[in-house]
Each structure stands twice: as C-alpha cells, then as structure tokens.
Design an enzyme around this catalytic site. Structure first.
Site: not given
Length: 464
Positions: A188, A318, A324, A331
């Site tokens: 959860h 980025s 980053k 993805e």
C-alpha cells in the site's frame, strides 16, 4: 525522368515503372491506397517467400507444376529469403482487409524476376504467371493468414524469446547477488515487514519466466496453418493433400513445427490463435511495466525519495538542472508496454470483426502483432543493457530505512499480542523513539527478549 512499361491484369493495362519487379495489381494498389507512411511489415516478406517455395514444391510433387517452372520459382524465392529485392514490396499496411494486394505483390515480383532469369521481358508473364503458377493452389484467404502465423512464430523464436530470456537471466543474476541485502518491504506504498533485495528481484525474474512459459504454450496454436483451404476453406483448385505437403515443406524449410489446422473453416473465418497470442504479449507488457515502475520507485530521489537503488548515469537528465539522473530507460520501457497494450486492443477488435468465411482485418492485426514483438524486443534489450546491468543497491540507504521502520514490530506480535505490539509502534512514532526504546519504556518486553526476536534477517526467512 521515370520510364514506364505497360503491364496488364484482368481489368486492363497499367503503367509500371520500368525498373520495378512488381506488376499491374501492385501498381493499382499503390495508386489507390495512399494511406499513411507504414509499409506492410517487412517481417512478412521472407515468410511469404518460404510459403511460395513450399507451395511450388508441393505442386511439383503433385505433378501439377512443370519442373522448369518450379525451379525458377524456387530460385527467386531463395533470392528473397536471402534478403534480395526488399524494395520491391512497397505497399502500405492500409490496403484490402484480406491482404490480397500484398499477396499479388509477392506473386508479381516472383513472376517478373523469373522472366528476367529466363531472358523474357518484364510483364510478359513468361514463362511464369503470377496467378497460374506462383499462386497455384492458393488464395490470399489461406496463404495470408498462414504467413501471419509464420511471421509471428519466426519473430518470436528469432528475437522475442531470446531477448526475454536474457532479461530474465540478468534479473536472476541480480537477485542472487543481492539475496543477503535485507531491506524493508512495502505494501500500500507504506512500510511493511522485511525481505531481501534479492527476494524482491527474484519475483521480477519469475514474472518473466512465467511469460516464457505462456508464450511457449501459446505458440502451440500459432504453429497451425490454414494453407490448403483456398477461398473459403474447401480447398477448391488444389490437388489432394496439397495443404499437408506444402506445410510439411514449410516446416522443413524453417525448422519450426508448423502443422495443418484441425479445422480450416475456423482458422480462415477467425484468427483466435493470434488474438490469444496478442494477449500473451500484453501480459508480458504488463509484467515489464510493473518491474520497470518498481525500479523507478525504488530509485527515486536520490536524496528526497526512497533512493534504495542507484541508476546508471547514462546521460544528463535535465537541460536546466545540473547533475540530474533520470530513469529514462524505465520511461522508454513503460511507454512501450502501454503501446503493446493498445496494440492488443486493436488486434482484439480486428479479431472480433471477421464475417462469415473470412476476416477482413488481417493487415491491421498482423501490423500490431509484429509491431508489439519488435517494440518489446528492442525495449527489453535496451532496458537490460542500459539499466539492469548497471543497477546497484544503495546499501547505506537500505539499512537506514530498515532500521527506522516501525513495521519490524510485527515480529513481536506472536510473543506479546497484536495490540501490545501496535502500542509500541504508535508510541515510537509519536515520541520519535526507536522500537526498542519504546518497548522497554512501555515495559512490554525485556531487552533480552527484544534482541532475540527483533532480528530483521530472520524475518526474511522465518522458517529456516
């Protein structure tokens, strides 16, 4: 300036570029179906040549095709199988729902190349005729679905299964290497009892192994070809045993266990075996999406998130934020997974749209099936090479999360009861104490008892 020659079909004369091997029916289709930019799947070209070769050999064995004609057809089919003449198949996906124009494209290319080899002019249909010889004992209604099955089987064996097996193996390697790294589990999206990072990754590997089993079982239906049914399944214009003989030839040429379907009428009127197999590709996509999404979640951060996994720094993440690192391979794989799920919907809709003795959504269905296989292969390979192989655990972060988790208190419940254990967890959370400090302050357990019970490593293997 492009030069043209005149070719004819049953409707009359058509101008065809003089240096192209296709004929009148292909040219008509090029003129009539200027829809989109996608060509018919390239993965169907070789299987069609294999089928035409197997049919020519079966017709010759039946005494219905002269030796010299058979040998010419076989020679040209071998050229196509070897990768030649690929630019002679220009038709888009969006043509007749039966695929007739693509079948005729294959027939015309083979016939015209035979004319070249025999010293005859293109378009002469001498000594080989596209319909009478190359398409002998066939209809698009039985050979196109047969090629659909063949291309799915070939691409699955040649590319999909090896790629899937390699990704599964590499995840298994990570699982074995990380089997002793104890971490907090999560259900959860909240802290749960401990497990090891290896146990977690063993689940991912097992999901892919189960997909291997499913795909292998699903291929059993796809091996069955409706070749020999011709127009509506009756086998009109074939010699006795033609379908069985041609399919045996195809099996020998490919080294794959192709067999005749049990009921040709079912196989030509519907494409349920391919709908089922598409569903298996969708299931694999669902598994891959879950695996990739979990890795993205465990790697999120690196400082303001979970940060238990360290992603390989493949590229700047980025254009504005220096340093980053983004989960770009995740993805890509998750986008592919969603595309495969959507492709399956198109295959399902195509499968449900057949009418009477033929389904007229064949190009749609095979385009999406082969598109799914190709995307899955490329995305799994990229994910394995560019993410899984370079993935590392953040042992310090894993240990910190484990030691601060309140759900370790679960191990105390059998000794002191659920409610007493819950009171320790609540008290620790409210006061900022450790579980041990809270348990001793509440007087619910001795220090010795706590130390004997509260061993995270034992919680991951409670029956050892």
């Amino acid at each position: 300036m492009t030069e043209f020659r005149n070719e004819s079909d049953s409707l009359g004369v058509v101008r065809v570029p003089s240096d192209m091997l296709w004929g009148a029916q292909t040219q008509r289709a090029l003129n009539l179906f200027t829809i989109g930019h996608e060509r018919m799947p390239r993965e169907m070209i070789t299987p069609y040549a294999i089928l035409k070769k197997g049919c020519a050999q079966a017709n010759h064995a039946a005494g219905t095709l002269p030796t010299e004609i058979m040998e010419l057809i076989v020679r040209v089919c071998d050229e196509i199988i070897d990768g030649r003449h690929r630019d002679m198949f220009p038709l888009p996906v969006w043509i007749s729902g039966s695929g007739t124009q693509f079948n005729m494209n294959v027939n015309e290319v083979i016939a015209n190349r035979c004319s070249q080899l025999a010293g005859e002019s293109l378009g002469s249909k001498k000594p080989v005729h596209p319909n009478d010889h190359v398409n002998k004992s066939q209809s698009t209604n039985d050979n196109f679905p047969s090629v659909m099955h063949m291309s799915v089987v070939i691409e699955t064996f040649r590319r999909l299964l090896p790629s899937l097996r390699m990704l599964k193996d590499h995840l298994s390697t990570k699982a074995k290497a990380w089997m002793d790294i104890v971490k907090i589990g999560r259900t959860h999206m909240q802290d749960a009892t401990p497990l090891t990072l290896g146990q977690e990754f063993s689940g991912y590997a097992a999901m892919l192994e189960e997909s291997l089993y499913r795909l292998d079982a699903g291929l059993g239906e796809v091996y069955a070809l409706p070749l020999g049914g011709t127009a509506v399944g009756t086998g009109i214009n074939t010699s006795p045993g033609f379908g069985e003989d041609a399919i045996a030839n195809i099996a020998e040429l490919t080294g794959l266990p192709f067999v005749p379907v049990r009921n040709i009428f079912a196989a030509q009127g519907s494409h349920d075996a391919l709908v089922h197999f598409s569903g298996l590709l969708k299931t694999l996509a669902v598994s891959l999406n879950k695996i990739a999404s979990d890795i993205r979640l465990l790697a999120c951060g690196p400082r303001a998130g979970i940060g238990e996994l360290i992603l390989p720094a493949n590229e700047p993440g980025s254009s504005i934020m220096p340093g980053k690192v983004n989960p770009t391979q995740v993805e890509a794989l998750t986008m592919v997974s969603l595309q495969v799920i959507v492709n399956d919907q198109a295959v399902s809709l195509g499968g449900t749209s057949g009418a009477l003795e033929m389904n007229a959504y064949k190009p749609l269905m095979i385009r999406n099936l082969l598109h799914s296989i190709g995307l899955l292969v490329d995305a799994m390979d990229s994910f394995r090479i560019n993410l899984v192989d370079g993935l590392e655990p953040n042992r310090e972060r894993i240990s910190d999360h484990l030691n601060r988790s309140l759900m370790l208190v679960t191990a105390l419940a059998p000794a002191i009861g659920y409610e007493s254990a819950a009171s320790i967890a609540h008290h620790a959370h409210e006061t900022g104490q450790t579980l041990k400090e809270s348990a001793l302050e509440l007087g619910l357990v001795t220090e010795k008892e706590f130390d004997q019970i509260m061993v995270p490593e034992k919680m991951t293997r409670p029956h050892d």
